[in-house]
Scaffold this active site. Structure first.
Site, PDB file in Angstrom:
ATOM      1  N   GLY A  12     -98.371  26.998  -3.340  1.00  0.00           N
ATOM      2  CA  GLY A  12     -99.021  26.400  -4.506  1.00  0.00           C
ATOM      3  C   GLY A  12     -99.117  24.885  -4.372  1.00  0.00           C
ATOM      4  O   GLY A  12     -98.927  24.322  -3.278  1.00  0.00           O
ATOM      5  N   GLU A 113    -104.691  18.848 -25.126  1.00  0.00           N
ATOM      6  CA  GLU A 113    -103.945  20.110 -25.193  1.00  0.00           C
ATOM      7  C   GLU A 113    -102.769  19.930 -26.141  1.00  0.00           C
ATOM      8  O   GLU A 113    -102.482  18.812 -26.598  1.00  0.00           O
ATOM      9  CB  GLU A 113    -103.490  20.553 -23.804  1.00  0.00           C
ATOM     10  CG  GLU A 113    -104.657  21.095 -22.970  1.00  0.00           C
ATOM     11  CD  GLU A 113    -104.242  21.604 -21.616  1.00  0.00           C
ATOM     12  OE1 GLU A 113    -103.317  22.426 -21.544  1.00  0.00           O
ATOM     13  OE2 GLU A 113    -104.831  21.163 -20.619  1.00  0.00           O
ATOM     14  N   ASP A 208     -88.890  35.650  -7.057  1.00  0.00           N
ATOM     15  CA  ASP A 208     -88.238  35.632  -5.737  1.00  0.00           C
ATOM     16  C   ASP A 208     -87.454  34.338  -5.484  1.00  0.00           C
ATOM     17  O   ASP A 208     -86.387  34.367  -4.869  1.00  0.00           O
ATOM     18  CB  ASP A 208     -89.278  35.788  -4.613  1.00  0.00           C
ATOM     19  CG  ASP A 208     -90.164  36.992  -4.827  1.00  0.00           C
ATOM     20  OD1 ASP A 208     -89.649  38.038  -5.250  1.00  0.00           O
ATOM     21  OD2 ASP A 208     -91.380  36.888  -4.584  1.00  0.00           O
ATOM     22  N   HIS A 229     -97.472  31.620 -23.208  1.00  0.00           N
ATOM     23  CA  HIS A 229     -98.733  30.986 -23.604  1.00  0.00           C
ATOM     24  C   HIS A 229     -99.280  31.764 -24.792  1.00  0.00           C
ATOM     25  O   HIS A 229     -99.311  32.994 -24.767  1.00  0.00           O
ATOM     26  CB  HIS A 229     -99.733  31.018 -22.433  1.00  0.00           C
ATOM     27  CG  HIS A 229    -100.861  30.068 -22.623  1.00  0.00           C
ATOM     28  ND1 HIS A 229    -101.857  30.291 -23.544  1.00  0.00           N
ATOM     29  CD2 HIS A 229    -101.146  28.884 -22.032  1.00  0.00           C
ATOM     30  CE1 HIS A 229    -102.710  29.276 -23.506  1.00  0.00           C
ATOM     31  NE2 HIS A 229    -102.300  28.412 -22.593  1.00  0.00           N
ATOM     32  N   ARG A 275     -96.333  24.668 -27.785  1.00  0.00           N
ATOM     33  CA  ARG A 275     -96.679  26.032 -27.391  1.00  0.00           C
ATOM     34  C   ARG A 275     -95.729  27.096 -27.928  1.00  0.00           C
ATOM     35  O   ARG A 275     -96.142  28.196 -28.282  1.00  0.00           O
ATOM     36  CB  ARG A 275     -96.628  26.085 -25.881  1.00  0.00           C
ATOM     37  CG  ARG A 275     -97.849  26.674 -25.315  1.00  0.00           C
ATOM     38  CD  ARG A 275     -97.842  26.516 -23.850  1.00  0.00           C
ATOM     39  NE  ARG A 275     -99.015  25.767 -23.466  1.00  0.00           N
ATOM     40  CZ  ARG A 275     -99.291  25.452 -22.228  1.00  0.00           C
ATOM     41  NH1 ARG A 275     -98.461  25.775 -21.266  1.00  0.00           N
ATOM     42  NH2 ARG A 275    -100.386  24.803 -21.953  1.00  0.00           N
ATOM     43  N   HIS A 332     -95.734  32.631 -19.271  1.00  0.00           N
ATOM     44  CA  HIS A 332     -96.596  31.642 -18.627  1.00  0.00           C
ATOM     45  C   HIS A 332     -95.859  30.744 -17.646  1.00  0.00           C
ATOM     46  O   HIS A 332     -96.295  30.562 -16.516  1.00  0.00           O
ATOM     47  CB  HIS A 332     -97.241  30.813 -19.730  1.00  0.00           C
ATOM     48  CG  HIS A 332     -98.249  29.828 -19.262  1.00  0.00           C
ATOM     49  ND1 HIS A 332     -99.338  30.190 -18.495  1.00  0.00           N
ATOM     50  CD2 HIS A 332     -98.358  28.481 -19.459  1.00  0.00           C
ATOM     51  CE1 HIS A 332    -100.065  29.105 -18.231  1.00  0.00           C
ATOM     52  NE2 HIS A 332     -99.485  28.051 -18.788  1.00  0.00           N
ATOM     53  N   ARG A 367     -92.176  23.169 -21.949  1.00  0.00           N
ATOM     54  CA  ARG A 367     -92.999  22.236 -21.177  1.00  0.00           C
ATOM     55  C   ARG A 367     -94.219  21.738 -21.961  1.00  0.00           C
ATOM     56  O   ARG A 367     -94.893  22.512 -22.637  1.00  0.00           O
ATOM     57  CB  ARG A 367     -93.490  22.922 -19.895  1.00  0.00           C
ATOM     58  CG  ARG A 367     -94.393  22.084 -19.035  1.00  0.00           C
ATOM     59  CD  ARG A 367     -94.774  22.849 -17.792  1.00  0.00           C
ATOM     60  NE  ARG A 367     -95.452  24.075 -18.101  1.00  0.00           N
ATOM     61  CZ  ARG A 367     -96.767  24.192 -18.220  1.00  0.00           C
ATOM     62  NH1 ARG A 367     -97.558  23.154 -18.057  1.00  0.00           N
ATOM     63  NH2 ARG A 367     -97.295  25.365 -18.500  1.00  0.00           N
TER      64      ARG A 367
HETATM   65  C1  SIN Z   1    -103.794  26.090 -20.256  1.00  0.00           C
HETATM   66  O1  SIN Z   1    -104.843  25.831 -19.700  1.00  0.00           O
HETATM   67  O2  SIN Z   1    -103.726  26.432 -21.421  1.00  0.00           O
HETATM   68  C2  SIN Z   1    -102.528  26.021 -19.472  1.00  0.00           C
HETATM   69  C3  SIN Z   1    -102.182  24.642 -19.185  1.00  0.00           C
HETATM   70  C4  SIN Z   1    -100.729  24.546 -18.865  1.00  0.00           C
HETATM   71  O3  SIN Z   1    -100.014  25.532 -18.897  1.00  0.00           O
HETATM   72  O4  SIN Z   1    -100.262  23.434 -18.615  1.00  0.00           O
END
Ligand code: SIN
Length: 493
Positions: A12, A113, A208, A229, A275, A332, A367
């Site tokens: 990643g 966000e 893992d 999420h 969130r 998430h 987070r």
């Molecule tokens: C999202 O696009 O809602 C996820 C973004 C994130 O988890 O930071």
């Protein structure tokens, strides 16, 4: 035995960011990844990367928002390092070829966000940020003769002796066991989403990293904090993919079947509350059998701005002209992980952990949106810099492979593990019930406990289940230990 300066487990953003930096200094890097190189949570990320680059922004504001979302359980030094370095790391990334979305004047576009006090999230291809970032990093790394990527090669165990890591044992696509002798070993194989029935995570993300690290004696931290999420496209109880928080950032509203907004009166930031707050509210309605929707009518050019979400919706028969997307929460992000410094160091010499696999403390109990790609990019690079400045010699150490037998025939199905996780260590938890799931998990472990097993007797699928059982057990134990209800660890009794 395969020799390499640095072995990276995972592919990643954190893995590739570290690899790209290491290769600049002509360090030989081998990446082993469980499936294909693009199979990661990073590649699925939609929202973007938060960074204080807007004119009215300042990293100190980003710092404040990160702490507030994390319920002040964050490691403040690590947060400061992350958000203060973010602008320069992102500028370098753009100089190395990465294109983020811009307006006609060529200025970066900043999205909003949850829990951010202003628009701070840069994105690429609308809501395709993760795949664009991975595409660019893979391009940058494929230009390097110092990086080798091996796909379909899961790591089975780390080679650790006397407090130092000497590499890892893997199984390649032909079923051969490979032993890597590495100067430094980095775990960057992501989180735990597939331990839950509904998740935004890639199929390969089965906990893992945690299992591997624990069996090697690495310290773990904050495992009880699992972020859900609030909005996955969900039809008849089945989750089909993420509907980015950026959709709410652009004005979409969470409504019930009577078109009433459900977040009004729950939190002053309503749809853009942290969130954990939004996920709990949506979940409470969902448990009552109510349908919850994202009303996207306030967004003018939905399909243009959110091509990934639109694609997922259309693929599953949602008529976007009706402006309602049915949603429910899904697992998430894991705030907990392998205890690591911001330069990846763990309690084991020459073993590093980065990205979602690590717990550097930047995320606290919950987070802040779009801080995870950022963490992978910035701390991946800091880890590479540490390794460059403190190179470890490669020592060919033949591991003594474990002979411990696990009874795979008695293993539960993955679906059963997921049901237990959701029921006992999901969005809402009851302290009085967690012990029972701990005992359930322990029942599948060998008498020696969570130890390396005789992997020759196990298929890859069985190893994955063994890892899920191990990580599930460790999460449940951490949840039982934390007495207060905070952030993503929400207990009702
Ligand atoms: C999202 O696009 O809602 C996820 C973004 C994130 O988890 O930071």
């Amino acid at each position: 035995m395969i020799k390499t300066d640095v072995l990276i487990i995972g592919s990643g953003i954190a893995a590739l960011s570290a690899a790209a930096e290491l290769a600049k200094y002509k360090t030989g890097v081998t990446i082993v990844t469980k499936r294909m190189r693009t199979d990661s949570n990073s590649a699925l990320a939609q929202g973007g990367i938060s960074v204080a680059l807007a004119q009215e922004d300042d990293w100190r504001l980003h710092y404040k928002d990160t702490l507030r979302a994390g319920c002040y359980l964050n490691n403040e030094k690590a947060v400061e390092r992350l958000v203060s370095l973010a602008p320069s790391v992102l500028i370098d990334f753009m100089a190395a070829g990465m294109h983020f979305d811009r307006n006609r004047r060529g200025e970066l576009l900043f999205g909003r966000e949850a829990a951010h006090s202003l628009n701070r999230v840069i994105h690429a291809g609308g809501d395709s940020t993760g795949s664009k970032v991975i595409e660019q990093l893979l391009k940058n790394t494929s230009d390097s003769e110092y990086i080798t990527i091996k796909e379909n090669e899961p790591a089975l165990e780390l080679i650790v002796k006397d407090g130092r890591c000497f590499g890892a044992v893997t199984r390649d696509i032909k079923g051969n066991t490979n032993i890597y002798a590495a100067g430094s070993t980095i775990i960057a194989s992501g989180g735990i989403g597939q331990l839950y029935p509904a998740t935004t995570n890639d199929k390969s993300i089965t906990g893992d990293s945690i299992a591997l690290a624990h069996r090697a004696g690495a310290k773990l931290k904050n495992l009880e904090f699992v972020q859900f999420h609030p909005t996955m496209l969900t039809i008849d109880g089945t989750a089909y993919g993420l509907v980015s928080e950026a959709v709410r950032g652009e004005g979409a509203l969470l409504v019930n079947e009577d078109n009433k907004r459900i977040m009004l009166g729950v939190h002053p930031m309503a749809e853009l509350a942290p969130r954990d707050v939004v996920a709990r509210e949506v979940y409470a309605h969902y448990l009552k059998g109510e349908k919850i929707y994202l009303d996207i009518s306030p967004i003018k050019n939905f399909e243009e701005d959110f091509p990934t979400v639109s694609g997922i919706c259309k693929e599953h028969g949602i008529d976007l002209a009706k402006n309602l997307i049915p949603v429910a929460p899904g697992a998430h992000f894991h705030m907990g992980g392998i205890t690591a410094a911001s330069d990846g160091r763990t309690n084991i010499d020459s073993l590093f952990a980065i990205g979602e696999a690590a717990c550097t403390g930047v995320h606290g109990a919950n987070r802040l949106a779009s801080n995870s790609l950022l963490e992978g990019l910035v701390f991946g690079r800091l880890t590479a810099d540490h390794i460059i400045d403190h190179p470890s010699e490669i020592r060919e150490t033949e591991p003594e492979l474990s002979k411990v037998k696990v009874n795979a025939a008695a293993f539960p199905s993955k679906a059963e593990i997921r049901r237990k996780m959701m029921e006992f260590v999901g969005i809402v938890r009851h302290r009085s019930e967690i012990q029972s799931v701990i005992e359930w998990f322990e029942g599948f472990m060998p008498p020696e406990g969570c130890v390396n097993a005789d992997y020759t007797a196990l298929t890859n699928e069985e190893i994955e289940i063994y890892n899920m059982l191990t990580t599930g057990l460790l999460i449940a134990r951490s949840a039982a230990e934390r007495r207060e209800s905070i952030g993503a660890h929400y207990i009702v009794d």
